[in-house]
Design a protein around this motif. Sequence first.
Motif, PDB file in Angstrom:
ATOM      1  N   ARG A  43       0.827  -1.213   0.000  1.00 47.97           N
ATOM      2  CA  ARG A  43       0.000   0.000   0.000  1.00 47.97           C
ATOM      3  C   ARG A  43       0.861   1.262   0.000  1.00 47.97           C
ATOM      4  O   ARG A  43       0.537   2.231  -0.677  1.00 47.97           O
ATOM      5  CB  ARG A  43      -0.914   0.002   1.221  1.00 47.97           C
ATOM      6  N   ILE A  44       1.931   1.236   0.775  1.00 47.86           N
ATOM      7  CA  ILE A  44       2.829   2.406   0.834  1.00 47.86           C
ATOM      8  C   ILE A  44       3.388   2.704  -0.554  1.00 47.86           C
ATOM      9  O   ILE A  44       3.451   3.870  -0.984  1.00 47.86           O
ATOM     10  CB  ILE A  44       3.967   2.159   1.846  1.00 47.86           C
ATOM     11  N   ILE A  45       3.779   1.672  -1.293  1.00 48.90           N
ATOM     12  CA  ILE A  45       4.319   1.857  -2.643  1.00 48.90           C
ATOM     13  C   ILE A  45       3.291   2.523  -3.546  1.00 48.90           C
ATOM     14  O   ILE A  45       3.588   3.502  -4.247  1.00 48.90           O
ATOM     15  CB  ILE A  45       4.762   0.498  -3.232  1.00 48.90           C
ATOM     16  N   HIS A  46       2.051   2.023  -3.524  1.00 46.55           N
ATOM     17  CA  HIS A  46       1.033   2.544  -4.433  1.00 46.55           C
ATOM     18  C   HIS A  46       0.538   3.932  -4.019  1.00 46.55           C
ATOM     19  O   HIS A  46       0.204   4.753  -4.874  1.00 46.55           O
ATOM     20  CB  HIS A  46      -0.125   1.553  -4.544  1.00 46.55           C
ATOM     21  N   ILE A  47       0.499   4.200  -2.722  1.00 42.56           N
ATOM     22  CA  ILE A  47       0.137   5.554  -2.281  1.00 42.56           C
ATOM     23  C   ILE A  47       1.222   6.549  -2.695  1.00 42.56           C
ATOM     24  O   ILE A  47       0.921   7.659  -3.162  1.00 42.56           O
ATOM     25  CB  ILE A  47      -0.079   5.585  -0.748  1.00 42.56           C
ATOM     26  N   ARG A  83       4.377   2.602 -16.891  1.00 46.45           N
ATOM     27  CA  ARG A  83       4.507   1.363 -17.660  1.00 46.45           C
ATOM     28  C   ARG A  83       5.517   0.434 -16.984  1.00 46.45           C
ATOM     29  O   ARG A  83       5.346  -0.788 -16.981  1.00 46.45           O
ATOM     30  CB  ARG A  83       4.929   1.665 -19.102  1.00 46.45           C
ATOM     31  N   ASP A  84       6.555   1.022 -16.411  1.00 50.58           N
ATOM     32  CA  ASP A  84       7.524   0.219 -15.662  1.00 50.58           C
ATOM     33  C   ASP A  84       6.888  -0.389 -14.414  1.00 50.58           C
ATOM     34  O   ASP A  84       7.231  -1.499 -14.013  1.00 50.58           O
ATOM     35  CB  ASP A  84       8.729   1.077 -15.269  1.00 50.58           C
ATOM     36  N   VAL A  85       5.964   0.377 -13.794  1.00 49.65           N
ATOM     37  CA  VAL A  85       5.229  -0.153 -12.637  1.00 49.65           C
ATOM     38  C   VAL A  85       4.415  -1.375 -13.048  1.00 49.65           C
ATOM     39  O   VAL A  85       4.387  -2.395 -12.348  1.00 49.65           O
ATOM     40  CB  VAL A  85       4.295   0.929 -12.047  1.00 49.65           C
ATOM     41  N   LYS A  87       5.065  -3.386 -15.499  1.00 52.99           N
ATOM     42  CA  LYS A  87       6.007  -4.483 -15.723  1.00 52.99           C
ATOM     43  C   LYS A  87       6.465  -5.088 -14.405  1.00 52.99           C
ATOM     44  O   LYS A  87       6.550  -6.324 -14.266  1.00 52.99           O
ATOM     45  CB  LYS A  87       7.206  -3.960 -16.510  1.00 52.99           C
ATOM     46  N   MET A  88       6.725  -4.240 -13.414  1.00 54.61           N
ATOM     47  CA  MET A  88       7.165  -4.707 -12.094  1.00 54.61           C
ATOM     48  C   MET A  88       6.089  -5.562 -11.438  1.00 54.61           C
ATOM     49  O   MET A  88       6.371  -6.629 -10.885  1.00 54.61           O
ATOM     50  CB  MET A  88       7.493  -3.511 -11.207  1.00 54.61           C
ATOM     51  N   GLU A  89       4.828  -5.097 -11.504  1.00 52.56           N
ATOM     52  CA  GLU A  89       3.726  -5.850 -10.906  1.00 52.56           C
ATOM     53  C   GLU A  89       3.573  -7.203 -11.587  1.00 52.56           C
ATOM     54  O   GLU A  89       3.353  -8.227 -10.935  1.00 52.56           O
ATOM     55  CB  GLU A  89       2.417  -5.064 -11.028  1.00 52.56           C
ATOM     56  N   ARG A  90       3.687  -7.203 -12.914  1.00 55.67           N
ATOM     57  CA  ARG A  90       3.558  -8.447 -13.669  1.00 55.67           C
ATOM     58  C   ARG A  90       4.620  -9.454 -13.245  1.00 55.67           C
ATOM     59  O   ARG A  90       4.322 -10.627 -12.998  1.00 55.67           O
ATOM     60  CB  ARG A  90       3.656  -8.162 -15.162  1.00 55.67           C
ATOM     61  N   GLU A  91       5.871  -8.995 -13.162  1.00 54.49           N
ATOM     62  CA  GLU A  91       6.978  -9.897 -12.814  1.00 54.49           C
ATOM     63  C   GLU A  91       6.842 -10.410 -11.382  1.00 54.49           C
ATOM     64  O   GLU A  91       7.071 -11.595 -11.114  1.00 54.49           O
ATOM     65  CB  GLU A  91       8.308  -9.165 -13.000  1.00 54.49           C
ATOM     66  N   THR A  92       6.440  -9.515 -10.461  1.00 54.39           N
ATOM     67  CA  THR A  92       6.292  -9.909  -9.052  1.00 54.39           C
ATOM     68  C   THR A  92       5.199 -10.963  -8.888  1.00 54.39           C
ATOM     69  O   THR A  92       5.403 -11.994  -8.245  1.00 54.39           O
ATOM     70  CB  THR A  92       5.951  -8.677  -8.190  1.00 54.39           C
ATOM     71  N   LEU A  93       4.041 -10.693  -9.499  1.00 54.74           N
ATOM     72  CA  LEU A  93       2.918 -11.623  -9.356  1.00 54.74           C
ATOM     73  C   LEU A  93       3.197 -12.954 -10.047  1.00 54.74           C
ATOM     74  O   LEU A  93       2.747 -14.003  -9.585  1.00 54.74           O
ATOM     75  CB  LEU A  93       1.648 -10.987  -9.923  1.00 54.74           C
ATOM     76  N   THR A  94       3.937 -12.915 -11.155  1.00 50.05           N
ATOM     77  CA  THR A  94       4.278 -14.162 -11.851  1.00 50.05           C
ATOM     78  C   THR A  94       5.166 -15.045 -10.974  1.00 50.05           C
ATOM     79  O   THR A  94       4.990 -16.270 -10.920  1.00 50.05           O
ATOM     80  CB  THR A  94       4.993 -13.856 -13.181  1.00 50.05           C
ATOM     81  N   MET A 114      -2.409  -4.217 -15.397  1.00 54.04           N
ATOM     82  CA  MET A 114      -3.026  -3.184 -16.219  1.00 54.04           C
ATOM     83  C   MET A 114      -3.838  -2.216 -15.361  1.00 54.04           C
ATOM     84  O   MET A 114      -3.821  -0.999 -15.573  1.00 54.04           O
ATOM     85  CB  MET A 114      -3.945  -3.846 -17.254  1.00 54.04           C
ATOM     86  N   VAL A 115      -4.531  -2.756 -14.367  1.00 50.84           N
ATOM     87  CA  VAL A 115      -5.350  -1.921 -13.475  1.00 50.84           C
ATOM     88  C   VAL A 115      -4.475  -0.940 -12.703  1.00 50.84           C
ATOM     89  O   VAL A 115      -4.802   0.246 -12.592  1.00 50.84           O
ATOM     90  CB  VAL A 115      -6.155  -2.807 -12.500  1.00 50.84           C
ATOM     91  N   PHE A 116      -3.336  -1.419 -12.173  1.00 46.29           N
ATOM     92  CA  PHE A 116      -2.474  -0.530 -11.391  1.00 46.29           C
ATOM     93  C   PHE A 116      -1.878   0.580 -12.248  1.00 46.29           C
ATOM     94  O   PHE A 116      -1.708   1.703 -11.781  1.00 46.29           O
ATOM     95  CB  PHE A 116      -1.368  -1.323 -10.696  1.00 46.29           C
ATOM     96  N   GLU A 117      -1.577   0.281 -13.498  1.00 47.22           N
ATOM     97  CA  GLU A 117      -1.086   1.328 -14.395  1.00 47.22           C
ATOM     98  C   GLU A 117      -2.204   2.322 -14.705  1.00 47.22           C
ATOM     99  O   GLU A 117      -2.015   3.541 -14.631  1.00 47.22           O
ATOM    100  CB  GLU A 117      -0.567   0.721 -15.697  1.00 47.22           C
ATOM    101  N   GLY A 118      -3.378   1.809 -15.047  1.00 44.69           N
ATOM    102  CA  GLY A 118      -4.491   2.676 -15.412  1.00 44.69           C
ATOM    103  C   GLY A 118      -4.945   3.580 -14.280  1.00 44.69           C
ATOM    104  O   GLY A 118      -5.355   4.726 -14.520  1.00 44.69           O
TER     105      GLY A 118
END
Length: 301
Positions: A43-47, A83-85, A87-94, A114-118
């Motif tokens: 949450r801290i990262i996304h805030i 867009r890098d965010v 990519k980071m979320e995709r790699e982490t969740l994978t 995609m949601v976190f980027e949007g």
Amino acid sequence: MSHFLIANKQLLGVLLGMAFGIIARLLMLKTDYRQYPTYPHGRIIHISLGVIAAALGAVAVPALYSKDYTAITFLSLAAQQFRDVRKMERETLTKIDSLELVSRGATYIEGIAMVFEGRNYLVIMSSLLTSLFAVMVNLWVGLLAGGISLLIVHHFRSGKTLSHIISADTAEVRVDGPDLLVGDIYIMNVGLKSNQDIIRERGMGFILTPLNANSKVTISNLGQRQAILYDLSTILGVYRDDGEPALIPMAKLDMKDGRLAVFMLPQDKDKRKALKVIGRVPILESAVRMPTEAKVNKQEG
């Protein structure tokens, strides 16, 4: 007071825009049954990213008023960062997904990324609109624009769920010799008698009937099916351990009419709760198909 507002119009517009941008990000930030984003560090990262997006959107207006057109380049840099965010979320969740008893699947992961980027772009939109009207007109109009932007953010916060495109019903789980069936739909072959006994005792089955041709193609998508299995397993639990392929939840199509049979072994055998969970599974954007919108189908119609 009015003299202060006029003298510091641009500064107050920027602060107001940032405030509404941060509020917009907080409205869209929720840690639910998927436990993502994690609490508190995720949450801290996304805030923090939301604060940066809000500042970029709010500062762009006075920069353009000062004819500093290079400010647009900051927005393009922000887009690259977001867009890098993604990519980071995709790699982490994978990486995390390989450790799940029932995986999310690549389509679900891509949807979350995609949601976190949007959502960062929605924050920029909210802060930009608020700051624009506060600087162009006055703070009160800026407040009104900020309120409207929050309504827009709330509208786009979540998409449709499976309840919009299917009807779900419980079905009998049958073990006919080595064959496992949900209703009249074949699922798989179960050879071990011990596994057959577990399935008879704990098995639950559901039949998902598509409401139209578009929904038939959507639920046949492997990523959408995996999302159904993941949500059911996360909320109801799953009665299996690693290395037990016969006990893994599965979803199979009836090739004749497009119905989807779902089989699972839950920890919590509550059929009403399971039907609610199925109805609330998000429709993944990457899984949506609309064959009825094709010109050839419209011409035939």
